[in-house]
Design an enzyme around this catalytic site. Structure first.
Site, PDB file in Angstrom:
ATOM      1  N   ASP A 150      38.490  37.496  42.968  1.00  0.00           N
ATOM      2  CA  ASP A 150      38.212  38.635  43.850  1.00  0.00           C
ATOM      3  C   ASP A 150      39.168  39.763  43.494  1.00  0.00           C
ATOM      4  O   ASP A 150      40.126  39.566  42.748  1.00  0.00           O
ATOM      5  CB  ASP A 150      38.264  38.250  45.331  1.00  0.00           C
ATOM      6  CG  ASP A 150      39.667  37.982  45.850  1.00  0.00           C
ATOM      7  OD1 ASP A 150      40.553  37.641  45.040  1.00  0.00           O
ATOM      8  OD2 ASP A 150      39.882  38.113  47.059  1.00  0.00           O
ATOM      9  N   TYR A 153      42.046  42.751  43.289  1.00  0.00           N
ATOM     10  CA  TYR A 153      43.420  42.893  43.750  1.00  0.00           C
ATOM     11  C   TYR A 153      43.398  43.493  45.151  1.00  0.00           C
ATOM     12  O   TYR A 153      42.574  44.353  45.463  1.00  0.00           O
ATOM     13  CB  TYR A 153      44.204  43.816  42.815  1.00  0.00           C
ATOM     14  CG  TYR A 153      44.381  43.282  41.412  1.00  0.00           C
ATOM     15  CD1 TYR A 153      45.010  42.064  41.179  1.00  0.00           C
ATOM     16  CD2 TYR A 153      43.945  44.024  40.311  1.00  0.00           C
ATOM     17  CE1 TYR A 153      45.194  41.593  39.875  1.00  0.00           C
ATOM     18  CE2 TYR A 153      44.125  43.559  39.015  1.00  0.00           C
ATOM     19  CZ  TYR A 153      44.740  42.340  38.805  1.00  0.00           C
ATOM     20  OH  TYR A 153      44.918  41.873  37.521  1.00  0.00           O
ATOM     21  N   PHE A 212      40.792  41.891  36.705  1.00  0.00           N
ATOM     22  CA  PHE A 212      42.113  41.878  36.075  1.00  0.00           C
ATOM     23  C   PHE A 212      42.659  43.270  35.752  1.00  0.00           C
ATOM     24  O   PHE A 212      43.818  43.404  35.384  1.00  0.00           O
ATOM     25  CB  PHE A 212      42.123  41.015  34.790  1.00  0.00           C
ATOM     26  CG  PHE A 212      41.826  39.565  35.033  1.00  0.00           C
ATOM     27  CD1 PHE A 212      42.799  38.735  35.551  1.00  0.00           C
ATOM     28  CD2 PHE A 212      40.572  39.045  34.767  1.00  0.00           C
ATOM     29  CE1 PHE A 212      42.526  37.389  35.798  1.00  0.00           C
ATOM     30  CE2 PHE A 212      40.294  37.710  35.002  1.00  0.00           C
ATOM     31  CZ  PHE A 212      41.274  36.871  35.521  1.00  0.00           C
ATOM     32  N   HIS A 233      44.307  29.493  34.190  1.00  0.00           N
ATOM     33  CA  HIS A 233      44.303  30.877  34.653  1.00  0.00           C
ATOM     34  C   HIS A 233      45.603  31.570  34.246  1.00  0.00           C
ATOM     35  O   HIS A 233      46.658  30.927  34.172  1.00  0.00           O
ATOM     36  CB  HIS A 233      44.152  30.900  36.180  1.00  0.00           C
ATOM     37  CG  HIS A 233      43.810  32.230  36.751  1.00  0.00           C
ATOM     38  ND1 HIS A 233      44.761  33.200  37.024  1.00  0.00           N
ATOM     39  CD2 HIS A 233      42.604  32.764  37.103  1.00  0.00           C
ATOM     40  CE1 HIS A 233      44.157  34.257  37.526  1.00  0.00           C
ATOM     41  NE2 HIS A 233      42.853  34.031  37.583  1.00  0.00           N
TER      42      HIS A 233
END
Length: 455
Positions: free
Chosen positions: A295, A297, A308, A417
């Protein structure tokens, strides 16, 4: 008024008035705001909250006024809402209060609450509440209705412990959602002119519109303007075609209504104009790589619609720093001083989050509201329609999406991740960027330039 309304989001009127008292002495035209030093203007807007986003919006709006409207504020709803950063509510404030044009009815949190308590609307979405009110209120009363109900909601029909015993609507108000309480706050007496204004509302409510249960008797048109026009948010014709059926489904309408309501009461990221940035920058027929995030920031100024990625001037989040670290070690690319990944998106990297919106400072707050179903449809469309795509699945959450992908014709790259919690347990050293380019070369596709331009 236009600038002040933008600043009023998630801020008190008193604070806006304090800021604009000096702000409007310094910046007197759209040209002044458009050419202002961004850092200086941001510092001046800081007391209003969410100042980086507001600074960007004010300058974007004023630049558009200069370039498209000769530095003048247009007088039509269509022209105003065509300006990025101006939604219908803001346009109504300007048209109603500045030009006395009955373009619609202003619906803020006060108007929404009072309308629901009076039984004038059962909707929660501001656009649908406005449509309900426009069906009930004569058009020649639209320009004062919104401000009058705002005052009524501020002084009498308050969110907590409303002063029902002194309300002019008590005889026929169903008091929807009102809880009785033995604790009574001190009455706040509105100015005489406001009391007179709110009292005149009573004469504008058709007597046949409220039944004993407080429901609207006549059938209101089932307006779903926010959802029916949602497809226009995608500028790429390929996405319009690929997602047309999905957007018409009831869950997507409900999802948009939920997000719109959230924006009325909460700070939500990214701003509306940037919810679908990933789709706008990377049409489906140009998708070569999909990098899936979870989701957006959730801190101020970070999210702008690409997984990202953050805009220039925003501090790099930890996950993005680790991505740049791996990129430098793997391909010897010097990390950029910014985190804007637009360059990747324009080359065919679909930077897609599974959830496209989030409340400020509340990660996963819009989880399980419908976004996952929508973005799953995007992944499936890419898998079905494109001949070969490299899907990059970082972390367990993203890897659960592998079942949506045809692994017989696409390449799937999995690793830990890049979050600081897991980067050292399988992300660092996984060489994703080399693997992506190798897969593209094997499929006779052009490899990607992973460096980011300095400007």
């Amino acid at each position: 008024m236009l600038v002040a309304t933008i600043l009023a989001a998630q801020c008190t009127d008193e604070r806006v008035n304090e800021v604009t008292a000096t702000l409007f002495q310094k910046y007197q035209t759209p040209q002044d705001f458009a050419k202002a030093d961004t850092a200086t203007l941001a510092a001046e807007l800081k007391p209003t909250g969410f100042y980086q986003q507001k600074t960007q919006t004010v300058q974007m709006v004023c630049q558009t006024l200069v370039e498209r409207f000769g530095g003048k504020v247009p007088h039509t709803m269509e022209e105003l809402t065509s300006i990025p950063g101006i939604a219908r509510k803001t346009a109504n404030v300007v048209l109603n209060c500045c030009f006395n044009i009955p373009s619609g009815i202003i619906v803020d949190t006060h108007v929404a609450r009072v309308s629901q308590r009076l039984g004038l609307s059962e909707a929660r979405n501001p656009d649908r509440i406005e449509r309900d009110l426009m069906d009930l209120v004569p058009s020649d009363a639209w320009t004062f209705w919104g401000p009058a109900v705002v005052m009524h909601g501020r002084y009498t029909c308050k969110a907590k412990l409303p002063e029902c015993d002194r309300c002019i609507f008590l005889d026929f108000c169903p008091q929807n959602g009102v809880e009785t309480s033995s604790t009574k706050p001190k009455a706040m007496t509105p100015p005489e002119e406001i009391s007179s204004l709110t009292r005149s509302i009573e004469n504008q409510i058709p007597s046949t519109s409220i039944s004993q249960g407080g429901k609207i008797q006549h059938k209101v048109a089932d307006s779903v303007s926010s959802s029916s026009s949602a497809i226009d948010l995608f500028h790429s014709q390929s996405w319009k075609t690929a997602l047309k059926d999905e957007i018409q489904k009831p869950y997507f309408r409900e999802l948009l209504e939920f997000v719109n309501l959230e924006r009325q009461t909460q700070a939500v990221f990214p701003p509306p104009a940037e919810m679908f940035t990933a789709l706008e920058l990377t049409p489906i027929d140009r998708v070569k790589v999909v990098i899936l995030g979870q989701d957006p920031y959730h801190d101020e100024g970070q999210a702008h619609g690409l997984s990202f990625s953050v805009k220039r001037g925003v501090k790099l989040p930890p996950s993005l720093r680790n991505i740049f670290t791996e990129l430098a070690q793997e391909l010897n690319i010097v990390p950029a001083k910014h985190g804007d990944l637009t360059h990747w998106a324009r080359q065919g990297v679909l930077l897609l989050n599974a959830v496209l919106t989030v409340r400020a400072h509340q990660p996963n707050s819009h989880k399980d509201k419908g976004w996952e179903r929508f973005t799953d449809a995007i992944i499936q469309a890419v898998s079905q329609q494109q001949p070969h795509v490299v899907f990059v699945l970082w972390g367990r959450y993203a890897q659960q999406k592998a079942k949506l992908i045809d692994d017989q014709k696409h390449t799937i790259i999995k690793s830990a991740h890049p979050s600081p919690l897991s980067a050292s347990n399988g992300f660092f050293g996984s060489r994703p960027f080399s693997k992506i380019n190798d897969a593209l070369n094997q499929a006779q596709q052009t490899e990607l330039d992973w460096s980011l331009p300095a400007s």
